[in-house]
Scaffold this active site. Sequence first.
Site, PDB file in Angstrom:
ATOM      1  N   ASP A  36       0.653  -1.156   0.139  1.00  0.00           N
ATOM      2  CA  ASP A  36      -0.206  -0.072  -0.136  1.00  0.00           C
ATOM      3  C   ASP A  36       0.720   1.198  -0.068  1.00  0.00           C
ATOM      4  OD1 ASP A  36      -2.732   1.335  -0.467  1.00  0.00           O
ATOM      5  OD2 ASP A  36      -3.078   1.035   2.385  1.00  0.00           O
ATOM      6  N   ARG A  62      -0.828   9.011 -10.243  1.00  0.00           N
ATOM      7  CA  ARG A  62      -1.012   7.994  -9.106  1.00  0.00           C
ATOM      8  C   ARG A  62      -0.217   6.869 -10.257  1.00  0.00           C
ATOM      9  NH1 ARG A  62      -3.886   7.656  -4.998  1.00  0.00           N
ATOM     10  NH2 ARG A  62      -4.727   5.724  -5.360  1.00  0.00           N
ATOM     11  N   HIS A  92       2.943   2.925  -8.697  1.00  0.00           N
ATOM     12  CA  HIS A  92       2.161   1.626  -9.175  1.00  0.00           C
ATOM     13  C   HIS A  92       3.103   1.090 -10.378  1.00  0.00           C
ATOM     14  CE1 HIS A  92      -1.948   1.841  -7.486  1.00  0.00           C
ATOM     15  NE2 HIS A  92      -2.113   3.133  -8.504  1.00  0.00           N
ATOM     16  N   LEU A 108      11.108 -20.527  -4.584  1.00  0.00           N
ATOM     17  CA  LEU A 108      10.282 -19.786  -4.024  1.00  0.00           C
ATOM     18  C   LEU A 108       8.253 -20.420  -4.880  1.00  0.00           C
ATOM     19  CD1 LEU A 108       9.327 -16.767  -2.019  1.00  0.00           C
ATOM     20  CD2 LEU A 108      10.087 -15.877  -4.392  1.00  0.00           C
TER      21      LEU A 108
HETATM   22  C1  IPE Z   1      -5.722  -3.090   0.138  1.00  0.00           C
HETATM   23  O1  IPE Z   1      -4.667  -1.437  -0.279  1.00  0.00           O
HETATM   24  C2  IPE Z   1      -5.408  -3.743  -1.092  1.00  0.00           C
HETATM   25  C3  IPE Z   1      -4.112  -3.869  -1.952  1.00  0.00           C
HETATM   26  C4  IPE Z   1      -2.693  -3.316  -1.599  1.00  0.00           C
HETATM   27  C5  IPE Z   1      -4.499  -4.586  -3.271  1.00  0.00           C
HETATM   28  P1  IPE Z   1      -6.274  -0.401  -0.586  1.00  0.00           P
HETATM   29  O2  IPE Z   1      -5.265   1.187  -0.450  1.00  0.00           O
HETATM   30  O3  IPE Z   1      -6.682  -0.096  -1.804  1.00  0.00           O
HETATM   31  O4  IPE Z   1      -6.965  -0.509   1.006  1.00  0.00           O
HETATM   32  P2  IPE Z   1      -8.082   0.666   1.649  1.00  0.00           P
HETATM   33  O5  IPE Z   1      -9.405   0.242   1.172  1.00  0.00           O
HETATM   34  O6  IPE Z   1      -7.379   1.793   1.906  1.00  0.00           O
HETATM   35  O7  IPE Z   1      -7.913  -0.547   3.022  1.00  0.00           O
HETATM   36  C1  IPE Z   2      -1.687   0.509  -3.098  1.00  0.00           C
HETATM   37  O1  IPE Z   2      -1.375   1.101  -3.373  1.00  0.00           O
HETATM   38  C2  IPE Z   2      -1.831  -0.220  -4.744  1.00  0.00           C
HETATM   39  C3  IPE Z   2      -3.646  -0.914  -5.378  1.00  0.00           C
HETATM   40  C4  IPE Z   2      -4.092  -0.861  -4.201  1.00  0.00           C
HETATM   41  C5  IPE Z   2      -3.431  -1.098  -6.354  1.00  0.00           C
HETATM   42  P1  IPE Z   2      -2.267   2.026  -3.077  1.00  0.00           P
HETATM   43  O2  IPE Z   2      -2.804   3.266  -4.973  1.00  0.00           O
HETATM   44  O3  IPE Z   2      -3.559   2.393  -2.711  1.00  0.00           O
HETATM   45  O4  IPE Z   2      -2.216   3.715  -2.188  1.00  0.00           O
HETATM   46  P2  IPE Z   2      -2.322   4.634  -1.577  1.00  0.00           P
HETATM   47  O5  IPE Z   2      -2.979   4.042  -0.332  1.00  0.00           O
HETATM   48  O6  IPE Z   2      -3.879   5.929  -2.524  1.00  0.00           O
HETATM   49  O7  IPE Z   2      -0.963   5.573  -1.658  1.00  0.00           O
HETATM   50 MG    MG Z   3      -3.856   2.353  -0.376  1.00  0.00          MG
END
Ligand code: IPE
Ligand code: IPE
Ligand code: MG
Length: 255
Positions: free
Chosen positions: A26, A39, A43, A137
């Site tokens: 995350d 964004r 990723h 792995l």
């Molecule tokens: C959780 O991340 C899912 C992944 C990392 C794929 P999110 O950023 O979507 O989680 P919430 O919704 O904030 O809890």
């Molecule tokens: C996690 O990073 C990746 C996915 C959920 C696909 P986020 O996209 O949730 O990043 P934040 O939480 O917005 O920073």
């Molecule tokens: Mg997130």
Amino acid sequence: MPQGPNSTREIPETGSIPKHIAIIMDGNGRWAQNRYLPRIAGHKQGVETVRGVIKSCIERNIPYLTLFAFSSENWRRPTDEVTSLMQLFLGALEQEITKLHENGICFKVIGDLSKFESKIIEFIQIGEQLTAENTRLTFTIAANYGGRWDIMQAMRKMMAQSTNLPLNFEEENLAQYLSMSYAPEPDLFIRTGGECRVSNFLLWQLAYTELYFTNTLWPDFDEHELELAIQSYQQRERRFGRTSEQIQMGRSAKG
Ligand code: IPE
Ligand code: IPE
Ligand code: MG
């Protein structure tokens, strides 16, 4: 005396290396926004982090690594972000499958794949078949995955396949249908990005997992950060319901 499920009978020694690490990756979006980038740039950088973490796990002889890449709730994001994420996933599959195989990695994907475009499904199937016999792995990606979905699909499969299922069926009856039944339950759960929640990840399998949360955003999660998480894990005494004294006695009895 009731023993509880098999998975929590054997207690891993304090200080041992985790056999299975499961990570919620995350913070990609915030990493990009901090740099005034879109964004998706976060990723993309996140994919680089994945490469580094796989390498570190191999170097440390960690046999199972599971990464949450896309949750069943992530479809709620803006369409252009979802589309970009799918493109990135497809591109990564295309590029990496052969490399994973060359490195002796067994690749698996868990989640409801039916929602993905056919090209993605095809690459996943090719990748899983190609790498099925590899043992260095086991690297699992959770995509369109939800812990509740997992329990529900296991329940449906169990009911469809068992003609004489007793009403008082056991955990083991269900557990074999869960999507990660090929792996031990995670020893260490890591969530980057500062949120302290499980977000519908491996709900069943995390029952006795050690949890580790860090503010570090996923694109910044490097080998040192992984080392810190493992060190934190190694300091914990896992008890699975017993007392600390029982654990210590068991250790000294073993010599
Ligand atoms: C959780 O991340 C899912 C992944 C990392 C794929 P999110 O950023 O979507 O989680 P919430 O919704 O904030 O809890
Ligand atoms: C996690 O990073 C990746 C996915 C959920 C696909 P986020 O996209 O949730 O990043 P934040 O939480 O917005 O920073
Ligand atoms: Mg997130």
